[in-house]
Design a protein around this motif. Structure first.
Motif, PDB file in Angstrom:
ATOM      1  N   LEU A  12       0.829  -1.195   0.000  1.00 57.82           N
ATOM      2  CA  LEU A  12       0.000   0.000   0.000  1.00 57.82           C
ATOM      3  C   LEU A  12       0.868   1.252   0.000  1.00 57.82           C
ATOM      4  O   LEU A  12       0.606   2.216  -0.727  1.00 57.82           O
ATOM      5  CB  LEU A  12      -0.915  -0.027   1.231  1.00 57.82           C
ATOM      6  N   GLN A  13       1.938   1.211   0.787  1.00 58.85           N
ATOM      7  CA  GLN A  13       2.848   2.357   0.846  1.00 58.85           C
ATOM      8  C   GLN A  13       3.531   2.592  -0.495  1.00 58.85           C
ATOM      9  O   GLN A  13       3.616   3.718  -0.970  1.00 58.85           O
ATOM     10  CB  GLN A  13       3.880   2.118   1.948  1.00 58.85           C
ATOM     11  N   LEU A  14       3.984   1.533  -1.141  1.00 55.32           N
ATOM     12  CA  LEU A  14       4.670   1.687  -2.425  1.00 55.32           C
ATOM     13  C   LEU A  14       3.718   2.166  -3.525  1.00 55.32           C
ATOM     14  O   LEU A  14       4.094   2.993  -4.356  1.00 55.32           O
ATOM     15  CB  LEU A  14       5.341   0.375  -2.845  1.00 55.32           C
ATOM     16  N   ILE A  15       2.495   1.671  -3.525  1.00 61.70           N
ATOM     17  CA  ILE A  15       1.513   2.122  -4.524  1.00 61.70           C
ATOM     18  C   ILE A  15       1.193   3.596  -4.305  1.00 61.70           C
ATOM     19  O   ILE A  15       1.123   4.376  -5.261  1.00 61.70           O
ATOM     20  CB  ILE A  15       0.244   1.245  -4.483  1.00 61.70           C
ATOM     21  N   ALA A  16       1.025   4.003  -3.044  1.00 58.48           N
ATOM     22  CA  ALA A  16       0.767   5.416  -2.749  1.00 58.48           C
ATOM     23  C   ALA A  16       1.939   6.283  -3.198  1.00 58.48           C
ATOM     24  O   ALA A  16       1.749   7.359  -3.774  1.00 58.48           O
ATOM     25  CB  ALA A  16       0.506   5.605  -1.254  1.00 58.48           C
ATOM     26  N   GLU A  17       3.140   5.810  -2.971  1.00 57.48           N
ATOM     27  CA  GLU A  17       4.340   6.558  -3.346  1.00 57.48           C
ATOM     28  C   GLU A  17       4.439   6.731  -4.859  1.00 57.48           C
ATOM     29  O   GLU A  17       4.803   7.798  -5.348  1.00 57.48           O
ATOM     30  CB  GLU A  17       5.573   5.827  -2.818  1.00 57.48           C
ATOM     31  N   CYS A  18       4.112   5.687  -5.600  1.00 59.23           N
ATOM     32  CA  CYS A  18       4.247   5.714  -7.063  1.00 59.23           C
ATOM     33  C   CYS A  18       3.011   6.283  -7.762  1.00 59.23           C
ATOM     34  O   CYS A  18       3.046   6.477  -8.976  1.00 59.23           O
ATOM     35  CB  CYS A  18       4.480   4.294  -7.587  1.00 59.23           C
ATOM     36  N   ASN A  19       1.943   6.527  -7.029  1.00 61.59           N
ATOM     37  CA  ASN A  19       0.637   6.917  -7.564  1.00 61.59           C
ATOM     38  C   ASN A  19      -0.052   5.769  -8.285  1.00 61.59           C
ATOM     39  O   ASN A  19      -1.233   5.602  -8.182  1.00 61.59           O
ATOM     40  CB  ASN A  19       0.706   8.144  -8.469  1.00 61.59           C
ATOM     41  N   GLN A  20       0.671   4.995  -9.037  1.00 56.62           N
ATOM     42  CA  GLN A  20       0.171   3.767  -9.651  1.00 56.62           C
ATOM     43  C   GLN A  20       1.374   2.888  -9.951  1.00 56.62           C
ATOM     44  O   GLN A  20       2.444   3.381 -10.261  1.00 56.62           O
ATOM     45  CB  GLN A  20      -0.643   4.038 -10.912  1.00 56.62           C
ATOM     46  N   ALA A  21       1.182   1.586  -9.819  1.00 64.09           N
ATOM     47  CA  ALA A  21       2.310   0.672 -10.031  1.00 64.09           C
ATOM     48  C   ALA A  21       1.794  -0.714 -10.383  1.00 64.09           C
ATOM     49  O   ALA A  21       0.733  -1.128  -9.919  1.00 64.09           O
ATOM     50  CB  ALA A  21       3.176   0.604  -8.776  1.00 64.09           C
ATOM     51  N   SER A  22       2.570  -1.408 -11.175  1.00 68.80           N
ATOM     52  CA  SER A  22       2.266  -2.805 -11.497  1.00 68.80           C
ATOM     53  C   SER A  22       3.010  -3.701 -10.503  1.00 68.80           C
ATOM     54  O   SER A  22       3.896  -3.238  -9.779  1.00 68.80           O
ATOM     55  CB  SER A  22       2.717  -3.123 -12.922  1.00 68.80           C
ATOM     56  N   TYR A  24       5.176  -5.847 -11.278  1.00 69.18           N
ATOM     57  CA  TYR A  24       6.569  -5.822 -11.725  1.00 69.18           C
ATOM     58  C   TYR A  24       7.290  -4.593 -11.161  1.00 69.18           C
ATOM     59  O   TYR A  24       8.398  -4.700 -10.634  1.00 69.18           O
ATOM     60  CB  TYR A  24       6.629  -5.829 -13.253  1.00 69.18           C
ATOM     61  N   ASP A  25       6.643  -3.414 -11.259  1.00 71.30           N
ATOM     62  CA  ASP A  25       7.234  -2.176 -10.728  1.00 71.30           C
ATOM     63  C   ASP A  25       7.521  -2.311  -9.234  1.00 71.30           C
ATOM     64  O   ASP A  25       8.573  -1.909  -8.736  1.00 71.30           O
ATOM     65  CB  ASP A  25       6.288  -0.984 -10.917  1.00 71.30           C
ATOM     66  N   ILE A  26       6.558  -2.893  -8.521  1.00 72.23           N
ATOM     67  CA  ILE A  26       6.685  -3.049  -7.069  1.00 72.23           C
ATOM     68  C   ILE A  26       7.831  -3.999  -6.733  1.00 72.23           C
ATOM     69  O   ILE A  26       8.640  -3.712  -5.843  1.00 72.23           O
ATOM     70  CB  ILE A  26       5.349  -3.532  -6.467  1.00 72.23           C
ATOM     71  N   ASN A  27       7.936  -5.105  -7.445  1.00 73.16           N
ATOM     72  CA  ASN A  27       9.031  -6.051  -7.199  1.00 73.16           C
ATOM     73  C   ASN A  27      10.384  -5.388  -7.445  1.00 73.16           C
ATOM     74  O   ASN A  27      11.342  -5.635  -6.705  1.00 73.16           O
ATOM     75  CB  ASN A  27       8.869  -7.313  -8.052  1.00 73.16           C
ATOM     76  N   LYS A  28      10.483  -4.554  -8.462  1.00 71.57           N
ATOM     77  CA  LYS A  28      11.742  -3.831  -8.726  1.00 71.57           C
ATOM     78  C   LYS A  28      12.081  -2.904  -7.559  1.00 71.57           C
ATOM     79  O   LYS A  28      13.228  -2.846  -7.119  1.00 71.57           O
ATOM     80  CB  LYS A  28      11.654  -3.025 -10.033  1.00 71.57           C
ATOM     81  N   LEU A  29      11.087  -2.175  -7.055  1.00 76.24           N
ATOM     82  CA  LEU A  29      11.319  -1.275  -5.916  1.00 76.24           C
ATOM     83  C   LEU A  29      11.735  -2.044  -4.664  1.00 76.24           C
ATOM     84  O   LEU A  29      12.624  -1.607  -3.930  1.00 76.24           O
ATOM     85  CB  LEU A  29      10.054  -0.471  -5.607  1.00 76.24           C
ATOM     86  N   ILE A  30      11.090  -3.174  -4.432  1.00 77.10           N
ATOM     87  CA  ILE A  30      11.425  -4.004  -3.274  1.00 77.10           C
ATOM     88  C   ILE A  30      12.884  -4.445  -3.353  1.00 77.10           C
ATOM     89  O   ILE A  30      13.617  -4.399  -2.361  1.00 77.10           O
ATOM     90  CB  ILE A  30      10.473  -5.219  -3.186  1.00 77.10           C
ATOM     91  N   ASP A  31      13.319  -4.864  -4.536  1.00 78.16           N
ATOM     92  CA  ASP A  31      14.722  -5.261  -4.721  1.00 78.16           C
ATOM     93  C   ASP A  31      15.663  -4.082  -4.531  1.00 78.16           C
ATOM     94  O   ASP A  31      16.686  -4.193  -3.843  1.00 78.16           O
ATOM     95  CB  ASP A  31      14.926  -5.869  -6.115  1.00 78.16           C
ATOM     96  N   GLN A  32      15.333  -2.935  -5.131  1.00 77.90           N
ATOM     97  CA  GLN A  32      16.192  -1.749  -5.042  1.00 77.90           C
ATOM     98  C   GLN A  32      16.378  -1.278  -3.608  1.00 77.90           C
ATOM     99  O   GLN A  32      17.452  -0.851  -3.221  1.00 77.90           O
ATOM    100  CB  GLN A  32      15.607  -0.600  -5.874  1.00 77.90           C
ATOM    101  N   ARG A  33      15.326  -1.364  -2.814  1.00 71.35           N
ATOM    102  CA  ARG A  33      15.375  -0.864  -1.430  1.00 71.35           C
ATOM    103  C   ARG A  33      15.814  -1.918  -0.429  1.00 71.35           C
ATOM    104  O   ARG A  33      15.940  -1.622   0.751  1.00 71.35           O
ATOM    105  CB  ARG A  33      14.007  -0.305  -1.036  1.00 71.35           C
ATOM    106  N   GLY A  34      16.004  -3.143  -0.869  1.00 73.10           N
ATOM    107  CA  GLY A  34      16.467  -4.194   0.022  1.00 73.10           C
ATOM    108  C   GLY A  34      15.414  -4.704   0.986  1.00 73.10           C
ATOM    109  O   GLY A  34      15.743  -5.309   2.001  1.00 73.10           O
ATOM    110  N   TYR A  35      14.124  -4.482   0.693  1.00 68.86           N
ATOM    111  CA  TYR A  35      13.057  -4.941   1.576  1.00 68.86           C
ATOM    112  C   TYR A  35      13.099  -6.450   1.768  1.00 68.86           C
ATOM    113  O   TYR A  35      12.750  -6.950   2.819  1.00 68.86           O
ATOM    114  CB  TYR A  35      11.677  -4.569   1.026  1.00 68.86           C
ATOM    115  N   ARG A  36      13.514  -7.171   0.763  1.00 64.98           N
ATOM    116  CA  ARG A  36      13.529  -8.633   0.879  1.00 64.98           C
ATOM    117  C   ARG A  36      14.498  -9.078   1.974  1.00 64.98           C
ATOM    118  O   ARG A  36      14.326 -10.136   2.566  1.00 64.98           O
ATOM    119  CB  ARG A  36      13.912  -9.286  -0.442  1.00 64.98           C
ATOM    120  N   GLU A  37      15.513  -8.271   2.244  1.00 68.27           N
ATOM    121  CA  GLU A  37      16.527  -8.609   3.242  1.00 68.27           C
ATOM    122  C   GLU A  37      15.955  -8.630   4.652  1.00 68.27           C
ATOM    123  O   GLU A  37      16.353  -9.437   5.470  1.00 68.27           O
ATOM    124  CB  GLU A  37      17.692  -7.611   3.202  1.00 68.27           C
TER     125      GLU A  37
END
Length: 187
Positions: A12-22, A24-37
């Motif tokens: 929900l936070q990532l969608i709000a931040e991006c205004n709209q996201a797929s 795929y977009d969300i998975n890329k952001l999760i990887d970039q920010r290290g959330y999976r860690e």
């Protein structure tokens, strides 16, 4: 009690931040920010979480109208008014959580831009109060059992959580001070 799982909260936070996201977009952001860690978020949990959020009416899906490659047309998600209200509540609850080390608190910090600075300061002050009470209770038990006269392995069971709470208190106080300074700078 949290209305959303950690995965749903983060989505929900990532969608709000991006205004709209797929997805795929969300998975890329999760990887970039290290959330999976630190947040234990897998690719399949992202798509399952999007489905749950959509079902709850917190996000809506729409065709992107853009197709790249051979796959299906990507679905993009936008946050609803109910989703934004839920996100704000989850942020405040996450920031004022009582546990000293909690992924929920980290998710709340990541979503700070979605609540007013005053709300963030109030939630963090509440967290300081809860941490102070927890530290007081542990200290009282420690003192009532003899403090330094206890064997090392028993002392460690008290000293470890006390030092974690003290460190958390210092961190939260620093964040509050920075938020207060930012508020003063914008007046």
């Amino acid at each position: 009690m949290n209305q959303l799982s950690n995965v749903e909260f983060m989505l929900l936070q990532l969608i709000a931040e991006c205004n709209q996201a797929s997805g795929y977009d969300i998975n890329k952001l999760i990887d970039q920010r290290g959330y999976r860690e630190w947040a234990n978020i897998g690719t399949t949990s992202v798509y399952a979480g999007l489905k749950k959020l959509n079902h709850k009416g917190l996000i809506e899906s729409e065709d992107s109208g853009e197709k790249s490659g051979k796959g299906p047309m990507p679905i993009r998600f936008v946050i609803t008014e109910a989703g934004m209200a839920t996100l704000r509540n989850e942020i405040i609850n996450g920031l004022s959580s009582s546990r000293e080390r909690d992924n929920r608190f980290d998710l709340g910090l990541a979503a700070l831009p979605f609540i007013d600075k005053d709300e963030a300061i109030e939630a963090l002050r509440k967290r300081l109060d809860i941490l102070g009470e927890a530290l007081k209770n542990i200290r009282q038990k420690y003192e009532s059992q003899g403090c330094d006269r206890l064997p090392l392995y028993v002392r460690a069971l008290f000293l470890h959580p006390m030092s974690l709470i003290e460190s958390e208190q210092a961190f939260v106080a620093k964040i509050i001070n920075e938020l207060v300074e930012e508020t003063r700078d914008h007046v």
